[in-house]
Design a protein around this motif. Sequence first.
Motif, PDB file in Angstrom:
ATOM      1  N   HIS A  58       7.432 -15.569   0.274  1.00 33.51           N
ATOM      2  CA  HIS A  58       7.369 -14.564  -0.789  1.00 33.51           C
ATOM      3  C   HIS A  58       6.937 -15.202  -2.110  1.00 33.51           C
ATOM      4  CE1 HIS A  58       9.008 -11.937  -3.998  1.00 33.51           C
ATOM      5  NE2 HIS A  58       8.592 -10.966  -3.184  1.00 33.51           N
ATOM      6  N   GLU A  59       7.553 -16.332  -2.443  1.00 36.20           N
ATOM      7  CA  GLU A  59       7.206 -16.993  -3.699  1.00 36.20           C
ATOM      8  C   GLU A  59       5.809 -17.589  -3.664  1.00 36.20           C
ATOM      9  OE1 GLU A  59      10.132 -19.837  -4.788  1.00 36.20           O
ATOM     10  OE2 GLU A  59      11.793 -18.397  -4.764  1.00 36.20           O
ATOM     11  N   TYR A  62       3.121 -16.670  -1.644  1.00 37.48           N
ATOM     12  CA  TYR A  62       1.986 -15.809  -1.392  1.00 37.48           C
ATOM     13  C   TYR A  62       2.081 -14.405  -2.004  1.00 37.48           C
ATOM     14  CZ  TYR A  62       0.970 -19.435   2.039  1.00 37.48           C
ATOM     15  OH  TYR A  62       0.727 -20.639   2.646  1.00 37.48           O
ATOM     16  N   PHE A  63       3.277 -13.988  -2.377  1.00 33.52           N
ATOM     17  CA  PHE A  63       3.426 -12.609  -2.837  1.00 33.52           C
ATOM     18  C   PHE A  63       4.009 -12.490  -4.246  1.00 33.52           C
ATOM     19  CE2 PHE A  63       3.609 -12.527   1.803  1.00 33.52           C
ATOM     20  CZ  PHE A  63       2.618 -11.590   2.086  1.00 33.52           C
ATOM     21  N   THR A  64       4.218 -13.582  -4.897  1.00 29.98           N
ATOM     22  CA  THR A  64       4.706 -13.562  -6.271  1.00 29.98           C
ATOM     23  C   THR A  64       3.532 -13.744  -7.220  1.00 29.98           C
ATOM     24  OG1 THR A  64       6.837 -14.477  -5.604  1.00 29.98           O
ATOM     25  CG2 THR A  64       6.264 -14.637  -7.931  1.00 29.98           C
ATOM     26  N   LYS A  65       3.513 -12.991  -8.283  1.00 34.49           N
ATOM     27  CA  LYS A  65       2.434 -13.063  -9.250  1.00 34.49           C
ATOM     28  C   LYS A  65       2.311 -14.479  -9.785  1.00 34.49           C
ATOM     29  CE  LYS A  65       0.664 -10.911 -13.473  1.00 34.49           C
ATOM     30  NZ  LYS A  65       0.932  -9.918 -14.544  1.00 34.49           N
ATOM     31  N   ALA A  66       1.099 -14.989  -9.732  1.00 40.07           N
ATOM     32  CA  ALA A  66       0.855 -16.367 -10.138  1.00 40.07           C
ATOM     33  C   ALA A  66       1.169 -16.572 -11.621  1.00 40.07           C
ATOM     34  CB  ALA A  66      -0.593 -16.750  -9.862  1.00 40.07           C
ATOM     35  N   ASN A 112       1.585 -25.136 -11.883  1.00 42.55           N
ATOM     36  CA  ASN A 112       0.728 -24.332 -12.749  1.00 42.55           C
ATOM     37  C   ASN A 112       0.700 -24.841 -14.185  1.00 42.55           C
ATOM     38  OD1 ASN A 112      -0.301 -21.815 -11.140  1.00 42.55           O
ATOM     39  ND2 ASN A 112       1.842 -22.075 -10.534  1.00 42.55           N
TER      40      ASN A 112
END
Length: 563
Positions: free
Chosen positions: A224-225, A227-231, A322
């Motif tokens: 989830h973190e 692939y599916f969490t907003k970058a 990031n």
Amino acid sequence: MRYRTFPFLASFTVSQMTKNMLRTQWQLSVTTLTLLISVYYALILNYPIYLRFYAIFSASPVVSIPFAISIPVFLISALNIIFSLFNWRYVLKPFFILLTLTSAVVSYATTKYGVIFDKEMIQNIFETNIHEADSYLNMSFALWFLFLGVLPSLLLAKTKIIYPRNVFKSLLWRACSILVSVVIILIIGFFLYKDYASVGRNNSDLKKYIIPTYFVNNTYKYIHERYFTKAIPFQHLGMDAQDSARGAEDKPTLLVLIVGETARSQNYQLNGYPRPTNQYTQDLGVISFRHVRSCGTATAVSVPCMFSVMTHDNYDAALAHNQDGLLDILKHAGVSLLWKDNDGGCKGVCDRIPHESLSPDKSNPLCNGSTCYDEALLENFDNDIKNMKGDRILTLHLIGSHGPTYYLRYPPSHRVFVPDCPRSDIENCDNAALRNTYDNTILYTDYVIAQIIKKLQALSDKYNTGLIYLSDHGESLGESGLYLHGTPYDLAPAEQTTVPLITWFSPGLVKSKELNLSCLQKEAATGQFSQGNLFHSVLGLMDIKTSVYQPELDLFHQCRNAL
């Protein structure tokens, strides 16, 4: 004769068993099958949690027999509630076959090595390359996976499942099954609440041993973190960085930064270990820091952490991936950089600088087609340095002491401590042989470091040369039943979190940086440090002026200008 015929008989027996299973057709109601799956998970695949309870009970002066008996009943009931949510037509078989196969792997790793599948370990698994994964395959694992994963899955695949005729009956039977399980749990809680509360409060790690709930939950969190969490928007740091190291007449600085793999401080002769594991560097003037803690217990955590501006206490993996790290800031300052890798990648820290990975081509005598000895990193060393400009940092990522196939990390000529353990199922090795094998990896790494120092000495007329070696994490070798690494940090033993940090500086660099080696030796012997010091120490040593530099975290700072 027995040795030659046993493999055939074993193969024949397994083959016959499999054929008999495939010819047989079982028929069970969905409710009964769900309960049987719950029983299998609770009594067989959850073997690791019973080992954990055994350790708890062994240390307790009084053991409640009713409490001990209730544990498997509680697990069966709890799993039946959860599994009843997934026993729908067209879902049950593929779901539980996949779950059983993965749970068998988890059960093996936890039983044999004490591995806990928290989110960091799941991340480590997802980022492990195929060659690393191969090293964990052995006959012990194959048999475990066959009997606890494959054969139960075949049984499930061949079972004819009888479902209620309509949705109402299906929901009713499911509700009744869940209700009975809930009642059993309530009864256990009513009579044994104090026992569960006491054991749970004093052993909060117990939930981490429950299969499959813990590893499934952490797998979901990671996916989830990831692939599916907003970058998170990428954040540039140290854009004000400037290299203020030298004047026009000074020689450029050449620093070799070595990222070690799976080396623990406890097995370093330089740190008081009684065996000669540092016989190659002990007379080369190195300084070893005795008390250094890692940021994590797995490469996927420790490497990004040690190159980030963060420390273990405030490390955030998503943020670290990031934002600019140490190498990026050095690049901003104009330092020439190159990362050479022999351990499956840099985990993102070298993505924005020149980097290369060794190809394990069999044509290279230092490689076997899957991995290379770390000496291969030294090929083209002089040319690599020559092709860089100005102040330069060459980072070498070693395969070091990567297990469980420790015996593949050093060539036969460096097989000094014998007998060693030439196998991957290290839990079946004699303790002394396992220790010998691991110590050979430390000794071979020491040899590689010594070769690098000699190359730097030869280049000291052209550069002010230095070396920093820091391992990513440590390793367990059977202490307290634990093997390998990756134990959750708050539970990890010192063997996994205490890492070697070694430095070497040429006379030219000592003079150029005004380093007081006596001061540094004292700090190394008594100071408390961590991988969080690396970021600021390298910036300080390279004389990089930037607002992100914190001198209080620079382990060289107070020993400079103190001649």
